[in-house]
Structure formats: C-alpha cells, structure tokens
Design an enzyme around this catalytic site. Structure first.
Site, PDB file in Angstrom:
ATOM      1  N   ARG A  79      38.416  36.053  42.819  1.00  0.00           N
ATOM      2  CA  ARG A  79      36.743  36.101  42.334  1.00  0.00           C
ATOM      3  C   ARG A  79      35.981  34.858  43.249  1.00  0.00           C
ATOM      4  O   ARG A  79      34.684  34.976  43.239  1.00  0.00           O
ATOM      5  CB  ARG A  79      36.624  35.798  40.976  1.00  0.00           C
ATOM      6  CG  ARG A  79      37.194  36.870  40.183  1.00  0.00           C
ATOM      7  CD  ARG A  79      36.865  36.803  38.793  1.00  0.00           C
ATOM      8  NE  ARG A  79      37.139  35.361  38.043  1.00  0.00           N
ATOM      9  CZ  ARG A  79      36.843  35.209  36.720  1.00  0.00           C
ATOM     10  NH1 ARG A  79      36.669  36.182  36.172  1.00  0.00           N
ATOM     11  NH2 ARG A  79      37.159  34.065  36.249  1.00  0.00           N
ATOM     12  N   CYS A 134      32.981  42.563  34.963  1.00  0.00           N
ATOM     13  CA  CYS A 134      34.038  42.147  35.376  1.00  0.00           C
ATOM     14  C   CYS A 134      33.954  40.861  36.590  1.00  0.00           C
ATOM     15  O   CYS A 134      34.489  39.739  36.275  1.00  0.00           O
ATOM     16  CB  CYS A 134      34.838  43.272  35.906  1.00  0.00           C
ATOM     17  SG  CYS A 134      35.606  44.221  34.686  1.00  0.00           S
ATOM     18  N   HIS A 135      33.181  41.127  37.597  1.00  0.00           N
ATOM     19  CA  HIS A 135      33.038  40.113  38.518  1.00  0.00           C
ATOM     20  C   HIS A 135      31.540  39.932  38.952  1.00  0.00           C
ATOM     21  O   HIS A 135      31.436  39.438  40.072  1.00  0.00           O
ATOM     22  CB  HIS A 135      34.117  40.332  39.581  1.00  0.00           C
ATOM     23  CG  HIS A 135      35.570  40.939  39.134  1.00  0.00           C
ATOM     24  ND1 HIS A 135      35.832  41.900  39.089  1.00  0.00           N
ATOM     25  CD2 HIS A 135      36.511  40.038  38.786  1.00  0.00           C
ATOM     26  CE1 HIS A 135      37.228  41.982  38.748  1.00  0.00           C
ATOM     27  NE2 HIS A 135      37.375  40.903  38.613  1.00  0.00           N
ATOM     28  N   GLY A 136      30.579  40.230  38.102  1.00  0.00           N
ATOM     29  CA  GLY A 136      29.439  39.956  38.391  1.00  0.00           C
ATOM     30  C   GLY A 136      28.561  40.818  39.483  1.00  0.00           C
ATOM     31  O   GLY A 136      28.181  40.262  40.374  1.00  0.00           O
ATOM     32  N   TYR A 187      43.696  34.796  40.208  1.00  0.00           N
ATOM     33  CA  TYR A 187      42.457  35.745  39.769  1.00  0.00           C
ATOM     34  C   TYR A 187      41.315  35.001  40.112  1.00  0.00           C
ATOM     35  O   TYR A 187      40.294  35.452  40.738  1.00  0.00           O
ATOM     36  CB  TYR A 187      42.751  36.216  38.113  1.00  0.00           C
ATOM     37  CG  TYR A 187      41.637  36.910  37.792  1.00  0.00           C
ATOM     38  CD1 TYR A 187      41.705  38.438  38.284  1.00  0.00           C
ATOM     39  CD2 TYR A 187      40.650  36.927  36.836  1.00  0.00           C
ATOM     40  CE1 TYR A 187      40.795  39.340  37.790  1.00  0.00           C
ATOM     41  CE2 TYR A 187      39.737  37.541  36.245  1.00  0.00           C
ATOM     42  CZ  TYR A 187      39.817  38.934  36.745  1.00  0.00           C
ATOM     43  OH  TYR A 187      38.978  39.994  36.490  1.00  0.00           O
TER      44      TYR A 187
END
Lengths: 428, 170
Positions: A298, B134-136, A294
């Site tokens: 990201r 969640c991921h900006g 994960y």
C-alpha cells in the site's frame, strides 16, 4: 557424513541396514555433532517441525468435517465448532497453530540474520528455508479463505487481484486462478485442494532443509567454524534433544494460552460474518503475519509498483548471502551491523503495525519511509558494511569467550574439587 | 573456431526425440492447466436482465453479474453536468463521460475497484462519486479514477437497453 562407519549390533539390524540404511540414518541423527555453545535461539528448528506436524494432524482431522462449497463452508465451520466432538479444540489449535508457526518462523529467520547463518557455506539451507516460508504464506492464505467469512472472501479477492497487475496477461491469470469472473465456488474448491497439498510439499522441503544443514553442520552464536574433533561439539542426542524439548514445552505453554484463553484475539471478527460478494468490509486486513508486506504493497502509489515491491521484499532475501559481503558471520563481532539489525527488526515491526492501519495521513508517510529503509538496508547498507565496517577480533575457538573471562577457570576448578573422586580427572 | 562441426545422424535423432517428447508432455499438461479456466456452467451465466423501472433519480441499485456487483445509477442532472465538464487533462485514465454512459441518465458499471477488487462505497470520496475503503481510491460521478492507487476507471460492462425499463448486462 563425517562420523565413523556405523554397524548395527544385531544380525537383523545388519540385514536391514545393508538393504535400506534406516539404522545408519537414525544413528547419524542421534550422533550428529552440534556446537556446544548453541543458545535457545537455536531451538526454533525443532519447534517449527512440531508446528508443521501439528498443522498437518489437526488439518487432516478438520478435513473430515469441512465442506468446500460456498453454500456449506461457513455452516460446516460452525458445525465443527458446535457439534463435532472436540471440534472447537481442534479448530482453535489449527487456527492459532498457523499464527504460532509464523511466530516461530520469524524468530528463526531473525536468528539467522543476527548470527549470519545464511552465509557461506549455508546459502542453500537459507534459500530452501525461504521457499518453505513462501509456501507457508501461500498455505496460510488459502487456509484463511476456507471458512468463507467476509475476511476470507475479500482477502482472497485482494490477493488474487495482485496478479491482475501483470501487464497483458494479468486478467487471464486471475480468471484462471478463480475459475470464473470473481472469487466463487470453483476458487474455494481449488484452494481447498491446494491447502491440503502444500503442507506435504513443505514437509519434503523441510527434509531437504535439514539434509542441507547436516552437510556443513550448525552455525553457532560465535559464528566461527567449529573444530569437530576438539571437544567443541556434542552429539545431538541427548544434549540438544533435551534443550529442544524444554524450549518446545515453554513454546507449547504460550501456544495453549492462546488456544484456551484468547483463541480469537489473532483473528478478525469480520470472519464470523458469512462471505458477501456485494459488501466489502470497511477495513480489510490480512492476518498479522502478512501485515509488513501488506504495508509495503500500500505504500507504493501504483498498482503494478506496489505488487512488484511487495514481492521484491520477499525475494530480496534470496540474494542476502551475496548482498552481505562481510566475512564475519555473527553480529556479536560486528558493532555496526548489530545496531542495524535491531533497526531492521524495528522497521519490520513498524511496517506490521502500519499494515493494520488505514493507508492515509501519517500512516502512509511512515509506511513509505519504512519501506524505503527496508530496501536500503539490504541493497545499500549491507554491501557497504562488508567493505567499511571494522569488525572485532574473532576468538580462536568457541570455548574462548567463556574460558577467557577472568576467574572462570578458578571457579570451575573449585566446583570440580567438590566432586573429588567422581571422575574429576576427565574435567581437567 | 574455423573448424565446422558437422551435425551427426545421432544429433538429429536426439533433437527429434526431445521435440516429440516436449510436444507430448505439453499436450498432457495443457488439460491439467485448462481445467482451472471458467467451465461451461460458469460461462452459461454470462447475461443478466435487470428491471430498472423502480430506481429513483439519484439512487443506485446493485445487481450481481458473473459473481461481481454491477452498479446501476440513475444520475441527477447536476451529477451528469459535473461529470461532463471535467477536463480530460485532470484524469489518470482519460475518458469522456459520454463514452461511459450510453444514456447519460444511467451509469452502468462493474462495482469492482480496479486496484485490487474491493467494492467501492457510493456517494463517498473527494470527488462525489465512489470511494474504495480498502486502499483509498477515489472515483468521480462518472466512475473515473481521480485519486489513489487504482490504475483505471471503473469498468463499463457490455450492456444494452432492451426496452426503457430493462437493461441486459453481458
């Protein structure tokens, strides 16, 4: 196989064995020669088999009470926890069992990395093992969706959306996976079906994994080939069986500590809130065992790029037997690789830590550095080490590192002399 | 190499057999694959009508359509102005605000982040629009992606104004 032909003692045994050689198989499994220097890192294969069987049995029982429908799933989990006799125990064993399964598989994989167990002639064992690992991740992911809590729902949404990154056909693939236009009842239903199926596929692959292992035999901590007829091996039963059972009992103690004293510590409290498609939890995190991947997802500032790197991080391991060009298996004799191994362990743990943190500021920078290092380790450092690393001399036999220590033989003789008259001659 | 290999009658029969076999296998597998696509009951829910008479200026309502949240925002004049004057060169997925809102006062969007499908939070982020926790990913007051991993602007669903108080989505 290498052993002499086995003939069952009883007439009935011979009758059966000539029709279906089950007794020969059983004899092979018992007498299977294992290197006598295997340490406790080699007990995790047995532990993993135990984990798989535990998951299958507890899962089978949970399926008798669970309802795979968006209106009932969450309630049925509470029903299991509160009403079903011992339901709480069975569910906690199943949920923590998944974590324990991954704990064991990570130790097992890093064992292979340290001792070079993936190298020739064991590439096929390694690749089957990785397929098992990928199946485990898919199974665990779908299992986590079934309670239909907030993390279930949003985890499912994020992971299935990974496929939408594929150019052109991505959207159709996610729609197909969902059976609709978002994660909903059809999705829950099919995940339940597949969550039930995959462990049995895994079980089949485990049989292939062990079969492939039994062709060349075990690697060992020294990493050199074992001479089977030179007192360097011992029959699997009872020697390794006893060692495996002892390690398993210690492992079960840890397992049960989680089940009884901290059953929710590895889970996420948001999953005790029923799924709500209108509200995303402030901070979505996958289960701990998926966090390193994960973090890689990201770390890359592009949707498709992140997905590609995440999958590449797993699939690069398939090429490991060919990326690592060193002829020496065990890190014991590879002074530089031994250090890099621990750097890699640290990097993966760091990625896991970063995967649980918000993707901003220093966390994002560190994720990028760690991701880059992960790939550099496999794609650049390992192929180079094979050419430039000066390895230590290998012993001639797996007994040498023990017997060559000064004074060992004298000590051994002294102990042996205490037992005079009791078969000492066989010790020499 | 120069010697020509003449296909035999048997080669033809093999090829024909494989072809028919592949077609048969394919047509047997297709129903098993296609059953996973959205079924009739899912497709039957493709439109939703929403009453917007109670939405005040500056407020957003969220409705569910095809299992996804739809943001219906009644924008303030300031937000409309800001969205309109953004230079298209600054955008990752260039789109004019006028192409995104049929009626500039009403912004209708699928409230699903184009990164990995989370629901962005309103009135947040560096561009005074939406922010995905969640991921900006940061979206502006027109729902256009400005910063972060999301590749596209928030999707505009098919919709129409049935009358001045009702929007039909789908």
């Amino acid at each position: 196989m290498n052993e002499t032909k086995y003939i069952p003692k009883s007439k009935l045994g011979q009758w059966l064995d000539s029709r279906l050689p089950l007794l020969t198989l059983s004899h092979h499994l018992q007498s299977y020669p294992t290197p006598k220097n295997l340490n406790y890192w080699w007990t995790f294969g047995g532990i993993l088999t135990f984990c798989l069987i535990t998951q299958i049995i507890t899962g089978l029982v949970l399926a008798m009470h669970y309802v795979a429908h968006v209106d009932h799933a969450f309630q049925s989990i509470e029903h299991i926890m509160r009403d079903v006799n011992y339901g709480w125990l069975i569910r906690y064993v199943h949920a923590n069992g998944a974590s324990m399964f991954f704990l064991a598989v990570y130790i097992h994989i890093f064992r292979s990395l340290f001792y070079g167990s993936y190298k020739t002639p064991r590439e096929v064992i390694w690749i089957i093992g990785l397929i098992i690992y990928i199946l485990m991740m898919a199974t665990a992911f779908m299992g986590y969706v079934l309670p239909w809590g907030q993390m279930s729902f949003w985890g499912a949404t994020v992971i299935t959306n990974l496929f939408s990154a594929i150019p052109l056909i991505g959207e159709s693939i996610t729609t197909w996976l969902w059976g609709g236009y978002s994660v909903d009842n059809p999705t829950l239903n099919r995940f339940y079906s597949l969550h039930y199926l995959l462990p049995f596929l895994t079980f089949g692959l485990v049989i292939l994994h062990i079969w492939a292992l039994h062709v060349p035999g075990n690697n060992n901590p020294i990493g050199i080939d074992v001479k089977k007829n030179n007192n360097e091996t011992m029959p699997f039963h009872p020697y390794m069986v006893m060692k495996d059972i002892f390690a398993l009992l210690v492992f079960i103690a840890v397992f049960l500590w989680f089940v009884f004293f901290a059953p929710n510590v590895l889970g996420h409290p948001d999953n005790y809130i029923e799924a709500n498609p209108l509200v995303t939890p402030a901070h979505i995190v996958p289960e701990w065992y998926l966090l390193p991947f994960y973090a890689i997802l990201r770390a890359i500032p592009s949707k498709l790029g992140g997905v590609i790197f995440m999958f590449a991080a797993i699939f690069i391991l398939m090429l490991l037997p060919w990326l690592d060009t060193s002829k020496v298996r065990s890190a014991v004799f590879r002074p530089i690789y031994k250090k890099l191994f621990w750097v890699l362990v640290f990097t993966v743990i760091l990625l896991g830590y970063l995967g649980a943190k918000p993707p901003e500021g220093i966390y994002l920078i560190l994720s990028r550095v760690a991701t880059a290092y992960y790939f550099i380790h496999f794609l650049i450092l390992l192929p180079m080490l094979g050419r430039y690393e000066k390895t230590d001399p290998l012993p001639m036999s797996i007994s040498d590192p023990v017997l060559d220590k000064p004074g060992v033989l004298d000590k051994f003789k002294k102990v042996a002399s205490k037992y005079e008259g009791e078969n000492v001659s066989s010790f020499k | 190499m120069s010697k020509e290999i003449k296909p035999k009658r048997r080669d033809f029969l093999f090829t024909a057999t494989y072809t028919i076999g592949a077609v048969g296998l394919g047509s047997a597998i297709w129903p098993l694959v296609h059953q996973m696509n959205p079924d009739s009951s899912v497709k039957a829910l493709l439109t939703t009508e929403v009453d917007i008479s109670n939405v005040e200026v500056g407020k957003t309502i969220t409705v569910l359509w095809r299992g996804k949240p739809i943001f219906i925002k009644r924008r303030t004049p300031k937000e409309i102005e800001e969205a309109a004057k953004v230079d298209l060169k600054d955008l990752k997925d260039p789109q004019k605000d006028s192409d995104r809102a049929k009626n500039p006062e009403w912004l209708v969007m699928v409230g699903v982040c184009t990164h990995l499908g989370c629901v962005p939070l309103g009135d947040k982020g560096e561009f005074k629009g939406w922010f995905c926790p969640c991921h900006g990913s940061h979206y502006d007051s027109s729902g256009r992606i400005r910063k972060g991993p999301a590749p596209k602007n928030l999707e505009i669903p098919k919709y129409e104004f049935v009358d001045s108080n009702t929007i039909k989505i789908g």
